[in-house]
Scaffold this motif. Sequence first.
Motif, PDB file in Angstrom:
ATOM      1  N   GLN A 178       4.396  -4.448 -50.844  1.00 18.38           N
ATOM      2  CA  GLN A 178       2.947  -4.362 -50.686  1.00 18.38           C
ATOM      3  C   GLN A 178       2.578  -4.212 -49.204  1.00 18.38           C
ATOM      4  N   GLU A 179       3.291  -4.928 -48.358  1.00 12.02           N
ATOM      5  CA  GLU A 179       3.019  -4.883 -46.919  1.00 12.02           C
ATOM      6  C   GLU A 179       3.612  -3.647 -46.250  1.00 12.02           C
ATOM      7  N   LYS A 180       4.823  -3.279 -46.612  1.00 18.22           N
ATOM      8  CA  LYS A 180       5.567  -2.247 -45.882  1.00 18.22           C
ATOM      9  C   LYS A 180       5.388  -0.821 -46.413  1.00 18.22           C
ATOM     10  N   VAL A 181       5.081  -0.676 -47.697  1.00 22.30           N
ATOM     11  CA  VAL A 181       5.024   0.665 -48.289  1.00 22.30           C
ATOM     12  C   VAL A 181       3.548   1.056 -48.474  1.00 22.30           C
ATOM     13  N   THR A 182       2.966   1.486 -47.397  1.00 23.40           N
ATOM     14  CA  THR A 182       1.555   1.871 -47.389  1.00 23.40           C
ATOM     15  C   THR A 182       1.401   3.343 -47.777  1.00 23.40           C
ATOM     16  N   PRO A 183       0.202   3.741 -48.172  1.00 23.07           N
ATOM     17  CA  PRO A 183      -0.018   5.173 -48.446  1.00 23.07           C
ATOM     18  C   PRO A 183       0.304   6.049 -47.240  1.00 23.07           C
ATOM     19  N   GLU A 184      -0.006   5.554 -46.058  1.00 26.01           N
ATOM     20  CA  GLU A 184       0.263   6.329 -44.839  1.00 26.01           C
ATOM     21  C   GLU A 184       1.768   6.530 -44.629  1.00 26.01           C
ATOM     22  N   ARG A 185       2.551   5.473 -44.855  1.00 26.63           N
ATOM     23  CA  ARG A 185       4.008   5.595 -44.688  1.00 26.63           C
ATOM     24  C   ARG A 185       4.606   6.513 -45.739  1.00 26.63           C
ATOM     25  N   VAL A 186       4.118   6.431 -46.964  1.00 27.29           N
ATOM     26  CA  VAL A 186       4.629   7.309 -48.031  1.00 27.29           C
ATOM     27  C   VAL A 186       4.293   8.760 -47.697  1.00 27.29           C
ATOM     28  N   LYS A 187       3.073   9.009 -47.252  1.00 27.14           N
ATOM     29  CA  LYS A 187       2.701  10.383 -46.886  1.00 27.14           C
ATOM     30  C   LYS A 187       3.572  10.893 -45.737  1.00 27.14           C
ATOM     31  N   GLN A 188       3.806  10.054 -44.747  1.00 26.84           N
ATOM     32  CA  GLN A 188       4.657  10.457 -43.621  1.00 26.84           C
ATOM     33  C   GLN A 188       6.090  10.705 -44.102  1.00 26.84           C
ATOM     34  N   TRP A 189       6.611   9.833 -44.928  1.00 26.20           N
ATOM     35  CA  TRP A 189       7.987   9.947 -45.426  1.00 26.20           C
ATOM     36  C   TRP A 189       8.175  11.231 -46.245  1.00 26.20           C
ATOM     37  N   LEU A 190       7.164  11.597 -47.025  1.00 23.20           N
ATOM     38  CA  LEU A 190       7.249  12.763 -47.905  1.00 23.20           C
ATOM     39  C   LEU A 190       6.452  13.953 -47.356  1.00 23.20           C
ATOM     40  N   SER A 191       6.235  13.980 -46.056  1.00 26.61           N
ATOM     41  CA  SER A 191       5.335  14.964 -45.444  1.00 26.61           C
ATOM     42  C   SER A 191       5.753  16.421 -45.649  1.00 26.61           C
ATOM     43  N   LYS A 192       7.012  16.682 -45.841  1.00 29.36           N
ATOM     44  CA  LYS A 192       7.437  18.070 -46.058  1.00 29.36           C
ATOM     45  C   LYS A 192       6.982  18.586 -47.416  1.00 29.36           C
ATOM     46  N   GLN A 193       6.726  17.668 -48.350  1.00 31.89           N
ATOM     47  CA  GLN A 193       6.343  18.067 -49.700  1.00 31.89           C
ATOM     48  C   GLN A 193       4.879  17.766 -50.018  1.00 31.89           C
ATOM     49  N   VAL A 194       4.379  16.648 -49.556  1.00 34.92           N
ATOM     50  CA  VAL A 194       3.027  16.204 -49.909  1.00 34.92           C
ATOM     51  C   VAL A 194       2.024  16.728 -48.876  1.00 34.92           C
ATOM     52  N   LYS A 195       1.133  17.586 -49.313  1.00 35.25           N
ATOM     53  CA  LYS A 195       0.149  18.194 -48.409  1.00 35.25           C
ATOM     54  C   LYS A 195      -1.235  17.558 -48.532  1.00 35.25           C
ATOM     55  N   GLY A 196      -1.485  16.838 -49.606  1.00 39.97           N
ATOM     56  CA  GLY A 196      -2.797  16.233 -49.821  1.00 39.97           C
ATOM     57  C   GLY A 196      -2.777  14.723 -49.581  1.00 39.97           C
ATOM     58  N   ASP A 197      -3.796  14.067 -50.088  1.00 39.27           N
ATOM     59  CA  ASP A 197      -3.950  12.624 -49.930  1.00 39.27           C
ATOM     60  C   ASP A 197      -2.936  11.854 -50.765  1.00 39.27           C
ATOM     61  N   VAL A 198      -2.659  10.629 -50.316  1.00 43.46           N
ATOM     62  CA  VAL A 198      -1.818   9.690 -51.061  1.00 43.46           C
ATOM     63  C   VAL A 198      -2.663   8.452 -51.332  1.00 43.46           C
ATOM     64  N   LYS A 199      -2.796   8.109 -52.598  1.00 40.97           N
ATOM     65  CA  LYS A 199      -3.570   6.926 -52.989  1.00 40.97           C
ATOM     66  C   LYS A 199      -2.615   5.931 -53.635  1.00 40.97           C
ATOM     67  N   ARG A 200      -2.772   4.643 -53.280  1.00 45.01           N
ATOM     68  CA  ARG A 200      -1.908   3.598 -53.816  1.00 45.01           C
ATOM     69  C   ARG A 200      -2.705   2.702 -54.759  1.00 45.01           C
ATOM     70  N   TYR A 201      -2.085   2.390 -55.893  1.00 43.43           N
ATOM     71  CA  TYR A 201      -2.633   1.427 -56.836  1.00 43.43           C
ATOM     72  C   TYR A 201      -1.659   0.267 -56.931  1.00 43.43           C
ATOM     73  N   GLU A 202      -2.188  -0.942 -56.867  1.00 42.09           N
ATOM     74  CA  GLU A 202      -1.348  -2.138 -56.899  1.00 42.09           C
ATOM     75  C   GLU A 202      -1.347  -2.747 -58.299  1.00 42.09           C
ATOM     76  N   LEU A 203      -0.155  -3.100 -58.766  1.00 38.59           N
ATOM     77  CA  LEU A 203       0.017  -3.732 -60.070  1.00 38.59           C
ATOM     78  C   LEU A 203       0.858  -4.999 -59.887  1.00 38.59           C
ATOM     79  N   PRO A 204       0.280  -6.046 -59.295  1.00 37.30           N
ATOM     80  CA  PRO A 204       1.058  -7.245 -58.983  1.00 37.30           C
ATOM     81  C   PRO A 204       1.662  -7.912 -60.219  1.00 37.30           C
ATOM     82  N   GLN A 205       0.974  -7.835 -61.349  1.00 34.96           N
ATOM     83  CA  GLN A 205       1.499  -8.456 -62.566  1.00 34.96           C
ATOM     84  C   GLN A 205       2.790  -7.785 -63.044  1.00 34.96           C
ATOM     85  N   LEU A 206       3.011  -6.555 -62.606  1.00 30.86           N
ATOM     86  CA  LEU A 206       4.239  -5.820 -62.943  1.00 30.86           C
ATOM     87  C   LEU A 206       5.211  -5.749 -61.771  1.00 30.86           C
TER      88      LEU A 206
END
Length: 99
Positions: free
Chosen positions: A34-62
């Motif tokens: 939850q702390e380390k895997v932010t939408p910004e980090r995911v977008k940066q990590w996958l930047s060669k493929q992901v050209k649009g926005d990255v939105k994160r949904y949290e499911l703590p119960q799962l």
Amino acid sequence: MKLWEIAHARSGDKGNISNLSLIVYNPEDYKIIQEKVTPERVKQWLSKQVKGDVKRYELPQLGALNFVLQEALYGGVTSSTALDKHGKSLSSYLLEMEI
């Protein structure tokens, strides 16, 4: 540590949108992702493929995070000439992220 050490991932697609779920093995590790895997980090990590926005949904119960990646499949399954039209390898690549 790499994400694959504490979590597994699944992926799906709809048109030009990829959907990645990151699920911890141990509920105590949810706070870490939850702390380390932010939408910004995911977008940066996958930047060669992901050209649009990255939105994160949290499911703590799962113990899971779900990421919706816009403009991630080179136009979508029916129009893409990419080898991985469905983006199934994106979830495996996400697990290689260092946290």
